[in-house]
Scaffold this motif. Sequence first.
Motif, mmCIF file in Angstrom:
data_model
loop_
_atom_site.group_PDB
_atom_site.id
_atom_site.type_symbol
_atom_site.label_atom_id
_atom_site.label_comp_id
_atom_site.label_asym_id
_atom_site.label_seq_id
_atom_site.Cartn_x
_atom_site.Cartn_y
_atom_site.Cartn_z
ATOM 1 N N HIS A 143 0.831 -1.204 0.000
ATOM 2 C CA HIS A 143 0.000 0.000 0.000
ATOM 3 C C HIS A 143 0.869 1.257 0.000
ATOM 4 O O HIS A 143 0.874 2.028 0.948
ATOM 5 N N LEU A 144 1.598 1.469 -1.081
ATOM 6 C CA LEU A 144 2.557 2.572 -1.177
ATOM 7 C C LEU A 144 1.882 3.905 -1.474
ATOM 8 O O LEU A 144 0.957 3.981 -2.277
ATOM 9 N N SER A 145 2.386 4.961 -0.851
ATOM 10 C CA SER A 145 1.942 6.327 -1.147
ATOM 11 C C SER A 145 2.825 6.883 -2.261
ATOM 12 O O SER A 145 3.863 6.297 -2.615
ATOM 13 N N ALA A 146 2.443 8.039 -2.792
ATOM 14 C CA ALA A 146 3.269 8.703 -3.808
ATOM 15 C C ALA A 146 4.645 9.004 -3.231
ATOM 16 O O ALA A 146 5.667 8.850 -3.913
ATOM 17 N N GLU A 147 4.689 9.415 -1.971
ATOM 18 C CA GLU A 147 5.974 9.716 -1.323
ATOM 19 C C GLU A 147 6.825 8.455 -1.181
ATOM 20 O O GLU A 147 8.042 8.500 -1.356
ATOM 21 N N ASP A 148 6.180 7.315 -0.870
ATOM 22 C CA ASP A 148 6.913 6.041 -0.783
ATOM 23 C C ASP A 148 7.527 5.695 -2.134
ATOM 24 O O ASP A 148 8.703 5.317 -2.218
ATOM 25 N N VAL A 149 6.712 5.796 -3.187
ATOM 26 C CA VAL A 149 7.194 5.478 -4.541
ATOM 27 C C VAL A 149 8.344 6.411 -4.907
ATOM 28 O O VAL A 149 9.378 5.969 -5.411
ATOM 29 N N HIS A 150 8.183 7.701 -4.633
ATOM 30 C CA HIS A 150 9.226 8.670 -4.949
ATOM 31 C C HIS A 150 10.508 8.370 -4.169
ATOM 32 O O HIS A 150 11.616 8.488 -4.706
ATOM 33 N N GLY A 151 10.377 7.977 -2.915
ATOM 34 C CA GLY A 151 11.551 7.618 -2.114
ATOM 35 C C GLY A 151 12.298 6.436 -2.695
ATOM 36 O O GLY A 151 13.539 6.431 -2.742
ATOM 37 N N ILE A 152 11.564 5.433 -3.170
ATOM 38 C CA ILE A 152 12.195 4.273 -3.805
ATOM 39 C C ILE A 152 12.899 4.705 -5.083
ATOM 40 O O ILE A 152 14.019 4.278 -5.365
ATOM 41 N N LEU A 153 12.249 5.575 -5.855
ATOM 42 C CA LEU A 153 12.865 6.089 -7.085
ATOM 43 C C LEU A 153 14.165 6.832 -6.771
ATOM 44 O O LEU A 153 15.181 6.643 -7.449
ATOM 45 N N PHE A 198 -6.666 5.458 4.331
ATOM 46 C CA PHE A 198 -6.710 4.739 5.599
ATOM 47 C C PHE A 198 -6.889 5.676 6.783
ATOM 48 O O PHE A 198 -6.504 5.359 7.900
ATOM 49 N N GLY A 199 -7.467 6.851 6.545
ATOM 50 C CA GLY A 199 -7.805 7.743 7.635
ATOM 51 C C GLY A 199 -6.681 8.624 8.125
ATOM 52 O O GLY A 199 -6.836 9.332 9.112
ATOM 53 N N ASP A 200 -5.546 8.615 7.433
ATOM 54 C CA ASP A 200 -4.419 9.447 7.869
ATOM 55 C C ASP A 200 -4.128 10.577 6.890
ATOM 56 O O ASP A 200 -3.112 11.251 6.990
ATOM 57 N N GLY A 201 -5.034 10.789 5.932
ATOM 58 C CA GLY A 201 -4.860 11.873 4.971
ATOM 59 C C GLY A 201 -3.908 11.557 3.838
ATOM 60 O O GLY A 201 -3.587 12.428 3.037
ATOM 61 N N CYS A 202 -3.445 10.327 3.747
ATOM 62 C CA CYS A 202 -2.469 9.937 2.726
ATOM 63 C C CYS A 202 -3.086 8.864 1.831
ATOM 64 O O CYS A 202 -3.562 7.846 2.330
ATOM 65 N N SER A 203 -3.084 9.100 0.523
ATOM 66 C CA SER A 203 -3.581 8.102 -0.422
ATOM 67 C C SER A 203 -2.508 7.049 -0.647
ATOM 68 O O SER A 203 -1.324 7.375 -0.761
ATOM 69 N N ARG A 204 -2.954 5.814 -0.712
ATOM 70 C CA ARG A 204 -2.035 4.707 -0.975
ATOM 71 C C ARG A 204 -2.579 3.905 -2.153
ATOM 72 O O ARG A 204 -3.775 3.915 -2.420
ATOM 73 N N TYR A 205 -1.686 3.188 -2.822
ATOM 74 C CA TYR A 205 -2.047 2.524 -4.066
ATOM 75 C C TYR A 205 -1.557 1.088 -4.088
ATOM 76 O O TYR A 205 -0.538 0.754 -3.493
ATOM 77 N N GLU A 206 -2.314 0.269 -4.820
ATOM 78 C CA GLU A 206 -1.900 -1.092 -5.125
ATOM 79 C C GLU A 206 -2.523 -1.467 -6.457
ATOM 80 O O GLU A 206 -3.473 -0.831 -6.905
ATOM 81 N N VAL A 207 -1.974 -2.508 -7.095
ATOM 82 C CA VAL A 207 -2.537 -2.966 -8.355
ATOM 83 C C VAL A 207 -3.949 -3.461 -8.083
ATOM 84 O O VAL A 207 -4.197 -4.178 -7.109
ATOM 85 N N ASN A 208 -4.884 -3.032 -8.903
ATOM 86 C CA ASN A 208 -6.280 -3.434 -8.764
ATOM 87 C C ASN A 208 -6.423 -4.822 -9.374
ATOM 88 O O ASN A 208 -6.705 -4.971 -10.551
ATOM 89 N N LYS A 209 -6.193 -5.825 -8.560
ATOM 90 C CA LYS A 209 -6.186 -7.205 -9.053
ATOM 91 C C LYS A 209 -7.466 -7.949 -8.732
ATOM 92 O O LYS A 209 -7.538 -9.157 -8.835
ATOM 93 N N THR A 210 -8.483 -7.226 -8.328
ATOM 94 C CA THR A 210 -9.748 -7.844 -7.966
ATOM 95 C C THR A 210 -10.622 -8.041 -9.193
ATOM 96 O O THR A 210 -10.738 -7.162 -10.030
#
Length: 151
Positions: free
Chosen positions: A39-49, A79-91
Amino acid sequence: MSQTFTMDDLRRMLQERQHKMTPQRQVVLQIILDHPGEHLSAEDVHGILRDNKSEIGLATVYRSLELLSELGILQKMEFGDGCSRYEVNKTDPSKHHHHHLICTNCGKVIEFQDDFLEPLEEDIKKKLGFTVSDHQVKFFGLCKECQEAQQ
């Protein structure tokens, strides 16, 4: 039932929606694919980059994640903390999404698949004539580790 997607599957999904797989989108999607269940945020993805010495900026990451979410390729979650998180929509679109348990102490997110709301949805349809197409369930509380740490 969830599915596993390859980069080729995601590229095809983008093309079907009249969008190209730009190098930036591919890198962002690969990071999401490489971190399943995180459940990575944009900031998480950017940090990995940044850690990988990429020159892709935070604004590009945000735009890529938003577009991929709007196209249904990624699932955007709050998740209620003001931060959007993302995952592949595999449903499977004919099934409901998985649900989340969110620890209010450490922020850990635990996924679960059981859907106990099917009888409620049937009751709603029968009594109110309303067909539920989807729902999201988030339970907030303390994970096992945080409970043990407090004892």
